[in-house]
Design a protein around this motif. Structure first.
Motif, mmCIF file in Angstrom:
data_model
loop_
_atom_site.group_PDB
_atom_site.id
_atom_site.type_symbol
_atom_site.label_atom_id
_atom_site.label_comp_id
_atom_site.label_asym_id
_atom_site.label_seq_id
_atom_site.Cartn_x
_atom_site.Cartn_y
_atom_site.Cartn_z
ATOM 1 N N UNK A 356 0.861 -1.186 0.000
ATOM 2 C CA UNK A 356 0.000 0.000 0.000
ATOM 3 C C UNK A 356 0.893 1.229 0.000
ATOM 4 N N UNK A 357 0.971 1.876 -1.140
ATOM 5 C CA UNK A 357 1.810 3.053 -1.274
ATOM 6 C C UNK A 357 1.002 4.333 -1.177
ATOM 7 N N UNK A 358 1.635 5.466 -1.399
ATOM 8 C CA UNK A 358 0.937 6.747 -1.342
ATOM 9 C C UNK A 358 -0.052 6.901 -2.495
ATOM 10 N N UNK A 359 -1.074 7.719 -2.281
ATOM 11 C CA UNK A 359 -2.057 8.045 -3.330
ATOM 12 C C UNK A 359 -2.774 6.824 -3.890
ATOM 13 N N UNK A 360 -2.925 5.796 -3.068
ATOM 14 C CA UNK A 360 -3.619 4.590 -3.515
ATOM 15 C C UNK A 360 -2.798 3.679 -4.387
ATOM 16 N N UNK A 361 -1.519 3.948 -4.549
ATOM 17 C CA UNK A 361 -0.654 3.131 -5.404
ATOM 18 C C UNK A 361 -0.313 1.799 -4.737
ATOM 19 N N UNK A 362 -0.041 0.809 -5.553
ATOM 20 C CA UNK A 362 0.377 -0.502 -5.046
ATOM 21 C C UNK A 362 1.881 -0.701 -5.263
ATOM 22 N N UNK A 363 2.620 0.387 -5.401
ATOM 23 C CA UNK A 363 4.077 0.384 -5.503
ATOM 24 C C UNK A 363 4.621 1.556 -4.687
ATOM 25 N N UNK A 364 5.889 1.444 -4.363
ATOM 26 C CA UNK A 364 6.598 2.556 -3.747
ATOM 27 C C UNK A 364 7.869 2.780 -4.551
ATOM 28 N N UNK A 365 8.078 3.997 -5.018
ATOM 29 C CA UNK A 365 9.249 4.329 -5.826
ATOM 30 C C UNK A 365 10.375 4.842 -4.937
ATOM 31 N N UNK A 366 11.604 4.407 -5.249
ATOM 32 C CA UNK A 366 12.770 4.920 -4.525
ATOM 33 C C UNK A 366 13.934 5.086 -5.473
#
Length: 366
Positions: A356-366
């Motif tokens: 559960x990422x930000x803004x409803x995303x199912x990924x987290x970018x780094x």
């Protein structure tokens, strides 16, 4: 050798394209550019199967009609070939055909996948566009790498279901004792009287670096213990004579996927077992054959994110990101299908926890 162009080929067509997401809203995901590109992913064994399933979906008629409208061809390179096996990545406007074989091995493991992506970016040769990685960013990775965490896996210890360590729970201290050489027999931890055969994955494996660096906290090869190697998550690659007394780290997701028959079953009778005193004390898996699900939590020391990695220097960077990523500020409605949550059920089927990422995303970018 074909002369190389850059990813900016077709920029006029890109600028003129009024591209839409599946929901019809303006998207920050890279638009189609009119080129039929081959997007090749390689690296981690842990995520090879789930990535293959996702990229196969990108090549379906429905995907080509809705979002993969160039249409680009997404290719998932297997991490290991043996005997006379070959795997061909077709040519495209940027890259010549590549044939992988036992004599021209594909990238095997996270480190090799990232190294191949870096080499491809530096050469602008378009050979590898996505690195599969079960390792997070390291200090040696170039700043042009973008990591998209798309699921959570767990790593725990495995042993034969009918062998000397069957039915045991190990404490974190006991596991570390086995790998530092202070515990050498299964009867020292409640098992049968048999010398423990200690295994680690092949060098370059992301599972290897995570298990030794995070779960153990040390490199067993510097300790007074005999280490044998196996192909990660493949019980068949453990010597048959050792299997009844072997211990090895195993991806929980891979074990589940193999048990659910969504990928080849290479467990060879090995089970993934509880590790107590490491943030989660229960069985790491629930359910039964064909319907296994992960039971560990992210509090477990053995939990880790898994990633798709792209490099902004590669010729097909924009198109690679269409399948695996999103741009800063995106929401689930404007992200690519993977990071927009379209594959949640498939991710679970393959034994991973969703993110559960930000803004409803199912990924987290780094």
């Amino acid at each position: 050798m074909r002369a190389r162009t850059t990813r900016f080929l077709g920029a006029t067509a890109i600028a003129a394209c009024a591209c839409l997401t599946l929901t019809g809203t303006a998207s920050a995901v890279a638009p189609a550019n009119g080129l039929e590109e081959v997007i090749a992913a390689a690296g981690s064994d842990t995520t090879a199967d789930i990535t293959g399933a996702i990229l196969a979906d990108a090549n379906t008629a429905a995907s080509k009609a809705s979002w993969n409208t160039d249409p680009d061809n997404y290719v998932n390179v297997p991490p290991l070939l043996s005997g006379t096996q070959t795997f061909t990545v077709p040519a495209d406007p940027f890259a010549d055909q590549v044939v992988y074989s036992a004599s021209n091995p594909a990238p095997n493991g996270s480190s090799q996948g990232k190294a191949a992506l870096k080499a491809s970016a530096e050469a602008l040769d378009g050979k590898i566009d996505i690195a599969r990685s079960s390792s997070a960013r390291s200090s040696s990775d170039p700043s042009t790498f973008e990591f998209f965490a798309f699921a959570t896996d767990g790593v725990t210890w495995a042993s034969s279901a009918t062998g000397s360590g069957a039915g045991l729970s190990l404490t974190l201290a006991q596991l570390r004792g086995i790998y530092d050489g202070s515990i050498t027999n299964w009867n020292q931890v409640g098992g049968a009287n048999a010398a423990i055969a200690v295994y680690l994955p092949q060098t370059g494996s992301g599972t290897l670096s995570f298990f030794t660096g995070t779960v153990l906290g040390f490199d067993p090869t510097t300790k007074p213990v005999t280490i044998k190697r196996f192909q990660e998550h493949d019980g068949n690659s453990i010597l048959a004579a050792d299997r009844s007394r072997a211990i090895a780290p195993f991806s929980i997701a891979q074990w589940i996927a193999q048990g659910n028959a969504v990928t080849a079953d290479k467990r060879a009778g090995f089970t993934v077992n509880p590790l107590t005193g490491a943030g989660f004390n229960g069985s790491p898996v629930s359910g039964s054959t064909g319907s296994y699900t992960p039971a560990f939590t992210t509090a477990f020391l053995g939990s880790r994110s898994v990633f798709n990695v792209v490099d902004s220097r590669t010729p097909s960077y924009d198109q690679a990101k269409r399948a695996v990523g999103f741009d800063n500020g995106d929401s689930a409605s404007t992200a690519g299908r993977l990071c927009g949550g379209a594959y949640a059920a498939k991710i679970k089927q393959y034994g991973f926890l969703t993110i559960s990422g930000p803004n409803g995303l199912s990924c987290v970018k780094s």
